[in-house]
Design a protein around this motif. Structure first.
Motif, PDB file in Angstrom:
ATOM      1  N   ILE A  25      13.547  16.965  41.589  1.00  0.00           N
ATOM      2  CA  ILE A  25      14.694  17.465  40.831  1.00  0.00           C
ATOM      3  C   ILE A  25      15.986  17.119  41.562  1.00  0.00           C
ATOM      4  O   ILE A  25      16.939  16.609  40.960  1.00  0.00           O
ATOM      5  CB  ILE A  25      14.591  18.990  40.606  1.00  0.00           C
ATOM      6  CG1 ILE A  25      13.420  19.300  39.666  1.00  0.00           C
ATOM      7  CG2 ILE A  25      15.902  19.554  40.041  1.00  0.00           C
ATOM      8  CD1 ILE A  25      13.118  20.769  39.516  1.00  0.00           C
ATOM      9  N   TYR A  26      16.013  17.376  42.858  1.00  0.00           N
ATOM     10  CA  TYR A  26      17.237  17.117  43.622  1.00  0.00           C
ATOM     11  C   TYR A  26      17.596  15.635  43.594  1.00  0.00           C
ATOM     12  O   TYR A  26      18.750  15.265  43.331  1.00  0.00           O
ATOM     13  CB  TYR A  26      17.074  17.596  45.063  1.00  0.00           C
ATOM     14  CG  TYR A  26      18.377  17.568  45.836  1.00  0.00           C
ATOM     15  CD1 TYR A  26      19.218  18.671  45.856  1.00  0.00           C
ATOM     16  CD2 TYR A  26      18.780  16.424  46.515  1.00  0.00           C
ATOM     17  CE1 TYR A  26      20.424  18.643  46.536  1.00  0.00           C
ATOM     18  CE2 TYR A  26      19.986  16.378  47.198  1.00  0.00           C
ATOM     19  CZ  TYR A  26      20.797  17.507  47.216  1.00  0.00           C
ATOM     20  OH  TYR A  26      21.995  17.454  47.878  1.00  0.00           O
ATOM     21  N   GLU A  27      16.628  14.795  43.866  1.00  0.00           N
ATOM     22  CA  GLU A  27      16.907  13.359  43.940  1.00  0.00           C
ATOM     23  C   GLU A  27      17.330  12.786  42.590  1.00  0.00           C
ATOM     24  O   GLU A  27      18.200  11.913  42.524  1.00  0.00           O
ATOM     25  CB  GLU A  27      15.679  12.622  44.475  1.00  0.00           C
ATOM     26  CG  GLU A  27      15.431  12.909  45.960  1.00  0.00           C
ATOM     27  CD  GLU A  27      14.146  12.295  46.478  1.00  0.00           C
ATOM     28  OE1 GLU A  27      13.410  11.689  45.663  1.00  0.00           O
ATOM     29  OE2 GLU A  27      13.881  12.427  47.688  1.00  0.00           O
ATOM     30  N   THR A  56      23.368  31.496  53.662  1.00  0.00           N
ATOM     31  CA  THR A  56      23.722  32.600  52.770  1.00  0.00           C
ATOM     32  C   THR A  56      25.086  32.381  52.126  1.00  0.00           C
ATOM     33  O   THR A  56      25.289  32.721  50.963  1.00  0.00           O
ATOM     34  CB  THR A  56      23.721  33.933  53.534  1.00  0.00           C
ATOM     35  OG1 THR A  56      24.546  33.801  54.710  1.00  0.00           O
ATOM     36  CG2 THR A  56      22.322  34.340  53.947  1.00  0.00           C
ATOM     37  N   ASP A  57      26.020  31.798  52.874  1.00  0.00           N
ATOM     38  CA  ASP A  57      27.349  31.515  52.321  1.00  0.00           C
ATOM     39  C   ASP A  57      27.258  30.430  51.253  1.00  0.00           C
ATOM     40  O   ASP A  57      27.912  30.495  50.211  1.00  0.00           O
ATOM     41  CB  ASP A  57      28.312  31.082  53.426  1.00  0.00           C
ATOM     42  CG  ASP A  57      28.542  32.171  54.459  1.00  0.00           C
ATOM     43  OD1 ASP A  57      28.822  33.307  54.042  1.00  0.00           O
ATOM     44  OD2 ASP A  57      28.429  31.897  55.655  1.00  0.00           O
ATOM     45  N   LYS A  58      26.438  29.409  51.520  1.00  0.00           N
ATOM     46  CA  LYS A  58      26.255  28.327  50.554  1.00  0.00           C
ATOM     47  C   LYS A  58      25.624  28.858  49.280  1.00  0.00           C
ATOM     48  O   LYS A  58      26.076  28.549  48.173  1.00  0.00           O
ATOM     49  CB  LYS A  58      25.389  27.234  51.160  1.00  0.00           C
ATOM     50  CG  LYS A  58      25.138  26.055  50.231  1.00  0.00           C
ATOM     51  CD  LYS A  58      24.332  24.975  50.933  1.00  0.00           C
ATOM     52  CE  LYS A  58      24.103  23.789  50.006  1.00  0.00           C
ATOM     53  NZ  LYS A  58      23.323  22.715  50.674  1.00  0.00           N
ATOM     54  N   GLU A  83      15.675  23.239  48.887  1.00  0.00           N
ATOM     55  CA  GLU A  83      15.046  24.380  48.229  1.00  0.00           C
ATOM     56  C   GLU A  83      16.059  25.405  47.725  1.00  0.00           C
ATOM     57  O   GLU A  83      16.020  25.824  46.562  1.00  0.00           O
ATOM     58  CB  GLU A  83      14.041  25.060  49.175  1.00  0.00           C
ATOM     59  CG  GLU A  83      12.803  24.235  49.479  1.00  0.00           C
ATOM     60  CD  GLU A  83      13.031  23.198  50.571  1.00  0.00           C
ATOM     61  OE1 GLU A  83      14.145  23.186  51.153  1.00  0.00           O
ATOM     62  OE2 GLU A  83      12.121  22.400  50.831  1.00  0.00           O
ATOM     63  N   ASN A  84      16.958  25.852  48.606  1.00  0.00           N
ATOM     64  CA  ASN A  84      17.919  26.885  48.207  1.00  0.00           C
ATOM     65  C   ASN A  84      18.859  26.384  47.115  1.00  0.00           C
ATOM     66  O   ASN A  84      19.154  27.104  46.158  1.00  0.00           O
ATOM     67  CB  ASN A  84      18.734  27.347  49.422  1.00  0.00           C
ATOM     68  CG  ASN A  84      17.907  28.191  50.377  1.00  0.00           C
ATOM     69  OD1 ASN A  84      16.910  28.792  49.980  1.00  0.00           O
ATOM     70  ND2 ASN A  84      18.312  28.235  51.624  1.00  0.00           N
TER      71      ASN A  84
END
Length: 226
Positions: free
Chosen positions: A176-178, A79-81, A189-190
């Motif tokens: 997408i991330y890679e 949640t902090d991230k 995901e987040n």
């Protein structure tokens, strides 16, 4: 930028060994002064700082700058991230951190910003990717929506360039991330979802019913063809 001088000095030592120019600040107001007085390509910002905390300083910076910002915090909860990413951070690293990981994240963000982001040379022939009212000038690293410029962070820009170069193709979250972060995906995901949400808020009339940036449930995201 951290109120713990020992942490600032240790980070400076690590990054100086990579031949990077370092500017130090010990609270949020000093951080704003540093950015105003120098050409900065990346900011490492602690969340908890006196006078002006990292989140408020970041919000102030985002009014005029899309410099990559990596938040540094002792809080490691998802949640902090997510909170940090939603307010404009490009990455988030928790204390205590591995110096090699810190250096890798810094170099990755710098590479995108200097070579592919707004710090890159905008010369050369124009290449514009367009779909509907969206127009992405690849050389100027500039996105407009119905003729109005939209300010994107380097990460947001890379996501839009990836999707607009491949209109209609669905990219998984891992893909997408890679391709954007240039590193193997691990529970991305987040992180990806937060950046997608921020992009939608900038380009869509109604982010809850997007015209351009669509989700394909259970698969990933795409830019809808015109």
């Amino acid at each position: 930028m951290d109120d713990d001088r020992e942490i600032v000095e240790s980070i400076a030592i690590y990054l100086s060994r990579e031949n990077l120019q370092i500017y130090k600040a010990y609270d949020g107001l000093q951080a704003l002064d540093v950015v105003a007085g120098h050409t900065i390509h990346l900011i490492l910002m602690d969340v908890m700082m006196p006078r002006l905390d990292g989140i408020k300083a970041m919000l102030k910076l985002r009014e005029e700058h899309n410099i990559p910002i990596i938040l540094v915090s002792a809080k490691s909860e998802d949640t902090d991230k997510i909170f940090g990413l939603e307010f404009g951070a490009d990455d988030y690293i928790t204390k205590p951190f591995n110096p090699l990981e810190l250096i890798a994240r810094v170099k990755s963000q710098l590479r995108r910003y200097v070579q592919l982001g707004t710090a890159a040379d905008a010369g050369g022939a124009s290449e514009v990717l367009s779909v509907g009212g969206l127009a992405l000038d690849v050389h100027q690293k500039r996105l407009t929506v119905d003729g109005e410029e939209v300010k994107l962070t380097p990460i947001e820009y890379k996501i839009m360039e990836l999707l607009m170069r491949n209109q209609g193709r669905v990219f998984s979250i891992d893909e997408i991330y890679e391709r954007v972060w240039n590193e193997p995906s691990f529970a991305p995901e987040n992180t990806v979802a937060v950046h997608i949400r921020r992009i939608r808020e900038k380009i869509e009339i109604n982010p809850r019913e997007p015209k351009y940036l669509k989700v394909v449930w259970g698969i990933g995201y795409k830019i809808e063809k015109a």
